[in-house]
Design a protein around this motif. Structure first.
Motif, PDB file in Angstrom:
ATOM      1  N   GLY A 179       0.787  -1.251   0.054  1.00 30.82           N
ATOM      2  CA  GLY A 179       0.004  -0.041  -0.028  1.00 30.82           C
ATOM      3  C   GLY A 179       0.648   1.240  -0.090  1.00 30.82           C
ATOM      4  N   PHE A 180       0.075   2.573  -0.491  1.00 28.62           N
ATOM      5  CA  PHE A 180       0.801   3.774  -0.572  1.00 28.62           C
ATOM      6  C   PHE A 180      -0.354   4.640   0.016  1.00 28.62           C
ATOM      7  N   THR A 181       0.109   5.561   0.969  1.00 25.61           N
ATOM      8  CA  THR A 181      -0.759   6.590   1.322  1.00 25.61           C
ATOM      9  C   THR A 181       0.044   7.768   1.967  1.00 25.61           C
ATOM     10  N   LEU A 182      -0.253   9.056   2.095  1.00 24.03           N
ATOM     11  CA  LEU A 182       0.566  10.120   2.515  1.00 24.03           C
ATOM     12  C   LEU A 182       0.704  10.245   3.988  1.00 24.03           C
ATOM     13  N   GLU A 183      -0.210   9.335   4.765  1.00 24.96           N
ATOM     14  CA  GLU A 183       0.108   9.405   6.170  1.00 24.96           C
ATOM     15  C   GLU A 183       0.734   7.905   6.729  1.00 24.96           C
ATOM     16  N   GLN A 184       1.840   8.308   7.411  1.00 21.04           N
ATOM     17  CA  GLN A 184       2.898   7.267   7.809  1.00 21.04           C
ATOM     18  C   GLN A 184       2.263   6.308   8.583  1.00 21.04           C
ATOM     19  N   ASP A 185       1.507   6.861   9.493  1.00 19.86           N
ATOM     20  CA  ASP A 185       0.643   5.741  10.648  1.00 19.86           C
ATOM     21  C   ASP A 185      -0.145   4.813   9.961  1.00 19.86           C
ATOM     22  N   LYS A 186      -0.899   5.205   8.850  1.00 20.25           N
ATOM     23  CA  LYS A 186      -1.663   4.278   8.272  1.00 20.25           C
ATOM     24  C   LYS A 186      -0.805   3.189   7.283  1.00 20.25           C
ATOM     25  N   LEU A 187       0.238   3.592   6.889  1.00 18.09           N
ATOM     26  CA  LEU A 187       1.586   2.472   6.268  1.00 18.09           C
ATOM     27  C   LEU A 187       1.985   1.795   7.493  1.00 18.09           C
ATOM     28  N   ASP A 188       2.154   2.220   8.638  1.00 19.66           N
ATOM     29  CA  ASP A 188       2.744   1.322   9.789  1.00 19.66           C
ATOM     30  C   ASP A 188       1.590   0.360  10.148  1.00 19.66           C
ATOM     31  N   ARG A 189       0.105   0.889  10.117  1.00 19.14           N
ATOM     32  CA  ARG A 189      -1.001  -0.078  10.253  1.00 19.14           C
ATOM     33  C   ARG A 189      -0.991  -1.066   9.222  1.00 19.14           C
ATOM     34  N   LEU A 190      -0.752  -0.988   7.861  1.00 21.67           N
ATOM     35  CA  LEU A 190      -0.687  -2.023   7.239  1.00 21.67           C
ATOM     36  C   LEU A 190       0.442  -2.900   7.352  1.00 21.67           C
ATOM     37  N   ALA A 191       1.671  -2.262   7.470  1.00 21.28           N
ATOM     38  CA  ALA A 191       2.690  -3.287   7.625  1.00 21.28           C
ATOM     39  C   ALA A 191       2.488  -4.222   9.209  1.00 21.28           C
ATOM     40  N   ALA A 192       1.776  -3.910  10.048  1.00 19.44           N
ATOM     41  CA  ALA A 192       1.789  -4.244  11.365  1.00 19.44           C
ATOM     42  C   ALA A 192       0.696  -5.442  10.836  1.00 19.44           C
ATOM     43  N   ALA A 193      -0.092  -5.427   9.882  1.00 19.25           N
ATOM     44  CA  ALA A 193      -1.208  -6.559   9.712  1.00 19.25           C
ATOM     45  C   ALA A 193      -0.572  -7.271   8.581  1.00 19.25           C
ATOM     46  N   GLY A 194       0.719  -7.186   8.232  1.00 10.84           N
ATOM     47  CA  GLY A 194       1.235  -8.167   7.194  1.00 10.84           C
ATOM     48  C   GLY A 194       1.340  -7.680   5.840  1.00 10.84           C
ATOM     49  N   GLY A 195       1.056  -6.213   5.596  1.00  3.84           N
ATOM     50  CA  GLY A 195       1.222  -5.843   4.237  1.00  3.84           C
ATOM     51  C   GLY A 195       2.760  -5.217   4.186  1.00  3.84           C
ATOM     52  N   GLY A 196       2.900  -4.978   2.575  1.00  2.00           N
ATOM     53  CA  GLY A 196       3.811  -3.937   2.352  1.00  2.00           C
ATOM     54  C   GLY A 196       3.641  -2.675   2.474  1.00  2.00           C
ATOM     55  N   ALA A 197       4.630  -1.634   2.876  1.00  2.00           N
ATOM     56  CA  ALA A 197       4.268  -0.099   2.995  1.00  2.00           C
ATOM     57  C   ALA A 197       5.313   0.410   1.984  1.00  2.00           C
ATOM     58  N   ALA A 198       4.781   1.036   1.000  1.00  2.00           N
ATOM     59  CA  ALA A 198       5.466   1.521   0.073  1.00  2.00           C
ATOM     60  C   ALA A 198       5.969   2.830   0.207  1.00  2.00           C
ATOM     61  N   GLY A 199       6.936   3.444  -0.359  1.00  2.00           N
ATOM     62  CA  GLY A 199       7.417   4.907  -0.107  1.00  2.00           C
ATOM     63  C   GLY A 199       6.969   5.643  -1.422  1.00  2.00           C
ATOM     64  N   SER A 200       6.264   5.065  -2.138  1.00  2.17           N
ATOM     65  CA  SER A 200       5.627   5.940  -3.196  1.00  2.17           C
ATOM     66  C   SER A 200       4.839   5.001  -4.096  1.00  2.17           C
ATOM     67  N   ILE A 201       3.905   5.844  -4.804  1.00  5.07           N
ATOM     68  CA  ILE A 201       2.941   5.070  -5.640  1.00  5.07           C
ATOM     69  C   ILE A 201       3.585   4.214  -6.713  1.00  5.07           C
ATOM     70  N   ALA A 202       4.661   4.432  -7.187  1.00  6.80           N
ATOM     71  CA  ALA A 202       5.538   3.798  -8.112  1.00  6.80           C
ATOM     72  C   ALA A 202       5.973   2.469  -7.333  1.00  6.80           C
TER      73      ALA A 202
END
Length: 80
Positions: A32-55
């Motif tokens: 996933g990607f979003t502009l809010e770091q806490d949402k990326l952290d939430r995804l990573a904690a659930a087992g997903g990948g946190a991307a640094g950009s849309i690309a």
């Protein structure tokens, strides 16, 4: 190795985060990607990948899902 498609999820807000997490629970690979770091952290904690950009989020994806507020954001994601 799973035969399920790899999913890129753009927009992890009030609707996007729980939906992406449900896909993770179902066995899908979600980056996933979003502009809010806490949402990326939430995804990573659930087992997903946190991307640094849309690309980065979409580079290996079979399916791309956007969950953003309106047409201007969809256009910015798609063309910008």
């Amino acid at each position: 190795m799973s035969n399920l498609p790899k999913i890129a999820w753009i927009g992890l807000g009030i609707m996007g985060s729980p939906m992406a997490e449900n896909l993770l629970k179902a066995g899908y690979s979600v980056t996933g990607f979003t502009l809010e770091q806490d949402k990326l952290d939430r995804l990573a904690a659930a087992g997903g990948g946190a991307a640094g950009s849309i690309a980065d989020a979409v580079k290996d994806a079979d399916v791309i899902i956007t969950m953003v507020p309106a047409s201007p954001q969809v256009e910015a994601i798609s063309y910008g």
